[in-house]
Design a protein around this motif. Structure first.
Motif, PDB file in Angstrom:
ATOM      1  N   TYR A 112       5.305  -6.009  -2.781  1.00  0.00           N
ATOM      2  CA  TYR A 112       5.646  -7.509  -3.126  1.00  0.00           C
ATOM      3  C   TYR A 112       5.517  -7.744  -4.657  1.00  0.00           C
ATOM      4  O   TYR A 112       4.339  -7.507  -5.090  1.00  0.00           O
ATOM      5  CB  TYR A 112       4.599  -8.151  -2.357  1.00  0.00           C
ATOM      6  N   THR A 113       6.400  -8.005  -5.258  1.00  0.00           N
ATOM      7  CA  THR A 113       6.379  -8.083  -6.739  1.00  0.00           C
ATOM      8  C   THR A 113       6.951  -9.466  -7.085  1.00  0.00           C
ATOM      9  O   THR A 113       7.034  -9.897  -8.105  1.00  0.00           O
ATOM     10  CB  THR A 113       7.538  -7.150  -7.320  1.00  0.00           C
ATOM     11  N   ASN A 158       0.655 -18.049   7.492  1.00  0.00           N
ATOM     12  CA  ASN A 158       1.887 -18.968   7.092  1.00  0.00           C
ATOM     13  C   ASN A 158       3.004 -17.847   6.894  1.00  0.00           C
ATOM     14  O   ASN A 158       2.752 -16.598   6.451  1.00  0.00           O
ATOM     15  CB  ASN A 158       1.396 -19.630   5.797  1.00  0.00           C
ATOM     16  N   LEU A 159       4.416 -18.383   6.938  1.00  0.00           N
ATOM     17  CA  LEU A 159       5.405 -17.519   6.803  1.00  0.00           C
ATOM     18  C   LEU A 159       5.584 -17.113   5.186  1.00  0.00           C
ATOM     19  O   LEU A 159       5.601 -18.054   4.362  1.00  0.00           O
ATOM     20  CB  LEU A 159       6.519 -18.257   7.338  1.00  0.00           C
ATOM     21  N   LEU A 193      -0.416 -13.809   5.086  1.00  0.00           N
ATOM     22  CA  LEU A 193       1.301 -14.207   4.917  1.00  0.00           C
ATOM     23  C   LEU A 193       1.910 -13.057   5.226  1.00  0.00           C
ATOM     24  O   LEU A 193       1.611 -11.980   4.549  1.00  0.00           O
ATOM     25  CB  LEU A 193       1.456 -14.746   3.359  1.00  0.00           C
ATOM     26  N   THR A 194       2.751 -13.173   5.984  1.00  0.00           N
ATOM     27  CA  THR A 194       3.980 -12.138   6.325  1.00  0.00           C
ATOM     28  C   THR A 194       5.122 -12.751   6.643  1.00  0.00           C
ATOM     29  O   THR A 194       5.128 -13.929   7.146  1.00  0.00           O
ATOM     30  CB  THR A 194       3.303 -11.442   7.430  1.00  0.00           C
ATOM     31  N   ASN A 195       6.279 -11.984   6.855  1.00  0.00           N
ATOM     32  CA  ASN A 195       7.470 -12.333   7.317  1.00  0.00           C
ATOM     33  C   ASN A 195       7.686 -11.732   8.573  1.00  0.00           C
ATOM     34  O   ASN A 195       9.089 -11.553   9.213  1.00  0.00           O
ATOM     35  CB  ASN A 195       8.714 -12.129   6.275  1.00  0.00           C
ATOM     36  N   ASN A 196       6.764 -11.038   9.270  1.00  0.00           N
ATOM     37  CA  ASN A 196       7.153 -10.160  10.424  1.00  0.00           C
ATOM     38  C   ASN A 196       6.825 -11.141  11.515  1.00  0.00           C
ATOM     39  O   ASN A 196       5.749 -11.564  12.047  1.00  0.00           O
ATOM     40  CB  ASN A 196       6.236  -9.052  10.254  1.00  0.00           C
ATOM     41  N   GLN A 197       8.041 -11.385  12.364  1.00  0.00           N
ATOM     42  CA  GLN A 197       8.007 -12.455  13.484  1.00  0.00           C
ATOM     43  C   GLN A 197       7.080 -12.029  14.361  1.00  0.00           C
ATOM     44  O   GLN A 197       6.453 -12.863  15.179  1.00  0.00           O
ATOM     45  CB  GLN A 197       9.509 -12.895  13.681  1.00  0.00           C
ATOM     46  N   SER A 206       1.336  -9.644   3.199  1.00  0.00           N
ATOM     47  CA  SER A 206       2.011  -8.557   3.994  1.00  0.00           C
ATOM     48  C   SER A 206       3.263  -8.548   4.155  1.00  0.00           C
ATOM     49  O   SER A 206       3.701  -9.265   5.069  1.00  0.00           O
ATOM     50  CB  SER A 206       1.196  -8.459   5.338  1.00  0.00           C
ATOM     51  N   LYS A 207       4.161  -8.035   3.223  1.00  0.00           N
ATOM     52  CA  LYS A 207       5.471  -8.437   3.371  1.00  0.00           C
ATOM     53  C   LYS A 207       6.085  -7.091   4.510  1.00  0.00           C
ATOM     54  O   LYS A 207       5.394  -6.221   4.465  1.00  0.00           O
ATOM     55  CB  LYS A 207       6.183  -7.798   1.989  1.00  0.00           C
ATOM     56  N   ASP A 208       7.209  -7.742   5.251  1.00  0.00           N
ATOM     57  CA  ASP A 208       7.688  -6.675   6.365  1.00  0.00           C
ATOM     58  C   ASP A 208       6.721  -6.624   7.574  1.00  0.00           C
ATOM     59  O   ASP A 208       7.245  -6.571   8.732  1.00  0.00           O
ATOM     60  CB  ASP A 208       8.219  -5.621   5.732  1.00  0.00           C
TER      61      ASP A 208
END
Length: 460
Positions: free
Chosen positions: A190-191, A166-167, A148-152, A123-125
């Motif tokens: 996500y590519t 996980n980040l 997995l995501t980068n959403n803090q 899950s990007k963003d």
């Protein structure tokens, strides 16, 4: 930076509502726009990256929040790096950059790595509703899973509930991806997937059925693409996505409309203050969710007057804006309205939907999910002509079907008519009940409120 573009001939990429809006912005500074680069679209001013020999241009601007890296790498095969710029948007302002360094993954694959019978959700963003609901289904069923995501903000909530995560774009996330049998996405953004083992399965849940046309996506072939009906496949998804199988399992997020649905984590990422309000209020409630617009983010609403009108009829409106639109209205959101509530822009609205009496939207796919409740929908399409023109040639219909035939609800263009229609519905009138059911039965199969269980059986 705009000074660097003076008297320069510019190509924009790819062709999208965002780049059309960028074109309008640049034209206001007397920049010269030659056209667009897009591998999937065809028009008089749209070119292919490998066929620019006869096109007179100086600069290429790429505006693609989700796919910039892939586009940039492809373009460098044909263009000198010095003339290619990345365009980003922050705080509703454009930034231009051509000193670009791509951060390539340098993670090495561990020796003797085994493929585990596990689901990894990417899950990007932000974590979308479909990924969330299938993920928490796996957790509840004790099926090995990690997200997995980068959403803090969402990572923080996962940590508070001691859920596996996980980040994204870390070594730990890389190991999760290459070691899990099932890789699940619900966006096309996500590519950066590493080469996958033949035992691994790539699953695309996607994030909505609806009317909008999309360009064909050929960069990834999925093992399974999750759809909602055969009709939707034939008229939409099979013309856009590449997949070995299209499974009509429905969307995981719609399982929440099943009266027997229970999951202790279903309220993750939801705006808790608004959820508490809808559970306890005696007021009737509307949810307004406008689609993101590339241009003209100003809504035709006088919020102070609207609040007064809603207060007079003991009615509450929850508004969930797109992040870019919210930036325009950040000062409005901070005001204390008695009958208007603003939902977190990236929060999950689905736990709240079953408490909503009336949905107000325009071109959003949420209108079709809401059909499971068969409650009134108002289509506030105040900018219909402008909206379709920003999605392409105005004479080339940008919807898959006739908009007016497949939107089962009253079409409204002004605030006064919007409030009048709400009053009309509050009197018990409902002119579109049978029409909503007819449209719902096209977009969704009868089994679509048991999506997660169906998917588990089909995939495993």
């Amino acid at each position: 930076m705009l000074g660097d573009f003076k008297n320069k001939k510019i190509l924009l990429a790819p062709h999208s509502p965002m780049s059309v809006a960028l074109q309008e912005y640049l034209l206001s500074f007397d920049c010269k726009i030659v056209g667009f680069i897009d591998k999937n679209k065809n028009d008089t001013n749209i070119y292919k990256i490998d066929k620019l020999d006869e096109v007179d241009f100086d600069i290429v601007l790429i505006l693609s929040p989700n796919h910039f890296k892939a586009i940039y790498k492809e373009y460098l095969k044909y263009l000198p790096k010095e003339i290619v710029y990345q365009v980003t948007i922050k705080d509703y302002k454009y930034s231009f950059k051509n000193d670009i360094t791509l951060n390539e993954s340098s993670f090495s694959k561990p020796k003797n790595l085994q493929i585990e019978n596990k689901f990894v959700f990417i899950s990007k963003d932000f974590i979308g509703s479909n990924n969330k609901f299938f993920y928490i289904y796996c957790i509840q069923q004790n099926i090995p899973a990690v997200i997995l995501t980068n959403n803090q903000e969402q990572l923080k909530e996962l940590k508070e509930h001691n859920l596996p995560y996980n980040l994204l774009d870390t070594k730990e996330a890389y190991i999760d991806i290459i070691s899990s049998k099932f890789i699940v996405l619900d966006q096309g953004n996500y590519t950066d997937l590493p080469p996958l083992h033949q035992e691994q399965k790539l699953i695309q849940l996607w994030h909505g059925v609806g009317l909008k046309k999309m360009s064909k996506l050929t960069n990834i072939t999925y093992d399974y693409f999750i759809s909602t009906s055969t009709w939707t496949n034939e008229t939409n998804f099979k013309n856009i996505f590449l997949a070995k199988e299209f499974l009509n399992c429905g969307y995981p997020r719609n399982d929440i409309f099943n009266k027997e649905y229970k999951n202790r984590y279903s309220e993750l990422f939801c705006d808790k203050s608004i959820l508490n309000f809808v559970k306890n209020t005696n007021s009737k409630i509307a949810l307004y969710m406008p689609t993101h617009r590339a241009t003209n983010v100003k809504l035709p609403l006088d919020f102070k007057r609207l609040n007064s009108q809603l207060r007079d009829i003991n009615f509450t409106m929850i508004i969930k804006l797109h992040p870019l639109v919210l930036e325009y209205y950040s000062n409005i959101q901070q005001q204390d309205f008695s009958n208007i509530l603003f939902h977190n822009t990236q929060g999950d609205i689905y736990p709240i939907l079953k408490y909503i009496d009336i949905l107000v939207t325009d071109y959003s796919s949420i209108a079709y999910d809401f059909l499971f409740l068969n409650r009134p929908v108002i289509f506030f399409n105040y900018d219909y002509d402008e909206y379709i023109s920003t999605r392409g040639n105005k004479n080339n219909n940008q919807f898959l079907f006739n908009y007016y035939d497949y939107t089962p609800g009253k079409k409204i263009q002004t605030q006064e008519h919007l409030v009048a229609e709400i009053k009309y519905l509050l009197q018990g009138n409902d002119d579109h009940k049978d029409y909503r059911l007819k449209i719902k039965n096209l977009f969704f199969d009868d089994t679509n409120l048991n999506s997660c269980e169906l998917m588990e059986k089909e995939i495993k």
